[in-house]
Motif scaffolding. Structure first.
Motif, PDB file in Angstrom:
ATOM      1  N   ARG A 109       1.223  -0.868   0.006  1.00 42.37           N
ATOM      2  CA  ARG A 109      -0.335   0.105  -0.472  1.00 42.37           C
ATOM      3  C   ARG A 109       0.999   1.479  -0.048  1.00 42.37           C
ATOM      4  O   ARG A 109       2.198   0.977   0.526  1.00 42.37           O
ATOM      5  N   ARG A 110       0.698   2.058  -0.822  1.00 36.93           N
ATOM      6  CA  ARG A 110       1.204   3.127  -0.683  1.00 36.93           C
ATOM      7  C   ARG A 110       1.041   4.657   0.042  1.00 36.93           C
ATOM      8  O   ARG A 110      -0.382   4.850   0.253  1.00 36.93           O
ATOM      9  N   LEU A 111       1.711   5.434   0.326  1.00 38.80           N
ATOM     10  CA  LEU A 111       1.587   7.391   0.872  1.00 38.80           C
ATOM     11  C   LEU A 111       0.968   7.456  -0.591  1.00 38.80           C
ATOM     12  O   LEU A 111       0.793   8.074  -2.036  1.00 38.80           O
ATOM     13  N   PRO A 112      -0.319   8.328  -0.382  1.00 39.61           N
ATOM     14  CA  PRO A 112      -0.726   9.613  -1.393  1.00 39.61           C
ATOM     15  C   PRO A 112       0.168  10.839  -2.021  1.00 39.61           C
ATOM     16  O   PRO A 112      -0.713  11.528  -2.485  1.00 39.61           O
ATOM     17  N   PHE A 113       1.311  10.254  -2.210  1.00 39.43           N
ATOM     18  CA  PHE A 113       2.121  11.088  -2.770  1.00 39.43           C
ATOM     19  C   PHE A 113       3.761  10.840  -2.802  1.00 39.43           C
ATOM     20  O   PHE A 113       3.872   9.194  -2.406  1.00 39.43           O
ATOM     21  N   GLU A 114       4.160  10.983  -3.666  1.00 39.10           N
ATOM     22  CA  GLU A 114       5.563  10.085  -4.492  1.00 39.10           C
ATOM     23  C   GLU A 114       6.597  10.826  -3.622  1.00 39.10           C
ATOM     24  O   GLU A 114       7.077  12.209  -3.545  1.00 39.10           O
ATOM     25  N   TYR A 120       9.615   1.505   0.287  1.00 39.58           N
ATOM     26  CA  TYR A 120       7.812   0.519   0.840  1.00 39.58           C
ATOM     27  C   TYR A 120       8.720  -0.782   0.411  1.00 39.58           C
ATOM     28  O   TYR A 120       8.822  -1.602  -0.474  1.00 39.58           O
ATOM     29  N   THR A 217      -0.372  13.483   9.923  1.00 38.28           N
ATOM     30  CA  THR A 217      -1.873  14.191  10.084  1.00 38.28           C
ATOM     31  C   THR A 217      -2.482  15.179  11.195  1.00 38.28           C
ATOM     32  O   THR A 217      -3.781  15.647  11.457  1.00 38.28           O
TER      33      THR A 217
END
Length: 390
Positions: A109-114, A120, A217
């Protein structure tokens, strides 16, 4: 165009176990493996366990070539035609088969930014990269307090690294462990020198005045050098979906690991199977399932009719704590903890409708079979009947 009696997509533990069991049944059959990774099959658990404790890297290799398997590494299968029993890879090569195994595993699963500073953690290449970085005076941020996140944070800290953990839940392993144990683990990691932030995830990562800044967050900010994401995996079902196979939280298989197409099988992390002991469909992302289900799938590809009735177990090492677990460990279920020493040694039972659904053996080893036997019993059970049971 190459033809194989048995073709396996995926190059992990499941693929190797399947190839070996095929060979045990069918000595002359042609077996091919197509894998996206450039490395041949290896044992995955040491990447977050033994290799950080001094085990040599050359101990992880599974060597399927010794049983006559044709390996085609660094290739991705891009299309599958079940009716024509053929598939093509990203180099334009067509392969045909009599029977196919999808052992495609999962993708992190990836974070919403690169960012190229995010690892990972999943493969041998990821381990090698992180191990090299761990030898440098860097600050590491581990995102996620589940299975991989907890192991990687402990591994880094045991190398003397500065480690920060961002854990969205109230404690470590909060989806699996009872709340008190989960909170204890967070404090235990703090005692080991890990800076643990519970109730916080990662919202952003940016360069600022030559430094890398993590934004959480809850809008907190701090500097870091490397981010390691341990957010679990998503089953790699794209090929199965493209081929029209039944998919529901993984590739749906019957008791013989066969998909909705009679010549195509699936096993390992990607497969959704019915477990008789729990009377439910499940998908398991651990070593025991990879090896055992791969073996059964291979036997059945080669003409056997072996049912997969196994209830897999999993295990972990967290500094000087460790556990084995079997069944359905869901923190939302009722639990009964039978401690010999609170949070240090004991057994936690997970109950639903008076039945034992899962057992956590905390610093308690060699009792997995006893736990399986208990899960198979109809009950009813309560705290009184379970005390001292295992």
């Amino acid at each position: 165009m190459a033809h194989f009696n048995y073709l396996i997509v995926g190059g992990g533990m499941t693929a190797d176990a399947a190839a070996r069991s095929i060979r045990a049944v069918d000595a002359p059959g042609a077996i091919g493996v197509i894998a996206a990774e450039p490395d041949p099959p290896y044992n995955r658990p040491p990447l977050s366990k033994g290799l950080w404790k001094g085990e040599a890297e050359d101990t992880i290799w599974r060597k399927p070539e010794l049983v006559g398997v044709t390996l085609q590494l660094g290739r991705r299968v891009v299309s599958l035609d079940p009716r024509g029993k053929r598939l093509s890879d990203d180099r334009g090569t067509m392969h045909t088969f009599d029977r196919l195994l999808l052992a495609t595993g999962g993708a992190p699963r990836r974070l919403p930014f690169e960012s190229d500073q995010i690892i990972y953690f999943r493969t041998l290449a990821d381990y090698r990269r992180l191990r090299t970085l761990a030898s440098q005076p860097l600050r590491f941020t581990v995102v996620g307090g589940g299975f991989i996140g907890s192991e990687v944070a402990a591994a880094l800290r045991m190398q003397g690294c500065e480690v920060v953990m961002l854990v969205p839940e109230a404690g470590l392993g909060a989806r699996v462990f009872p709340a008190e144990l989960s909170r204890f683990l967070a404090d235990y990691y703090r005692q080991k020198g890990v800076e643990v932030h519970t109730g916080e995830g990662m919202a952003g990562l940016e360069k600022r005045a030559g430094k890398t800044v993590v934004r959480t967050t809850t809008q907190k900010e701090f500097g870091t050098d490397v981010v390691v994401a341990g957010l679990g995996i998503l089953p790699s079902v794209e090929l199965a979906e493209q081929a029209g196979l039944q998919v529901e939280n993984g590739i749906v298989v019957d008791e013989h690991c066969r998909t909705s197409h009679p010549s195509i099988f699936a096993a390992g992390d990607v497969a959704s199977f019915h477990n008789p002991a729990l009377d439910t469909r499940m998908r398991v992302e651990h070593e025991d399932n990879a090896n055992t289900m791969g073996k059964v799938a291979g036997e059945n590809m080669a003409g056997q009719a072996t049912p997969y009735n196994h209830l897999p177990f999993f295990y972990s090492d967290l500094f000087d704590l460790g556990y084995e677990a079997v069944g359905d460990l869901d923190a939302r279920q009722d639990t009964f903890a039978d401690w010999k020493e609170p949070f240090r040694e004991g057994v936690v039972y997970y109950l639903k409708g008076g039945r034992v659904r899962g057992v956590l053996l905390w610093n308690t080893f060699g009792k997995v079979d006893a736990a399986r036997a208990l899960i198979a019993q109809p009950g009813p059970f309560n705290a009184g009947s379970l005390k001292g049971r295992i």
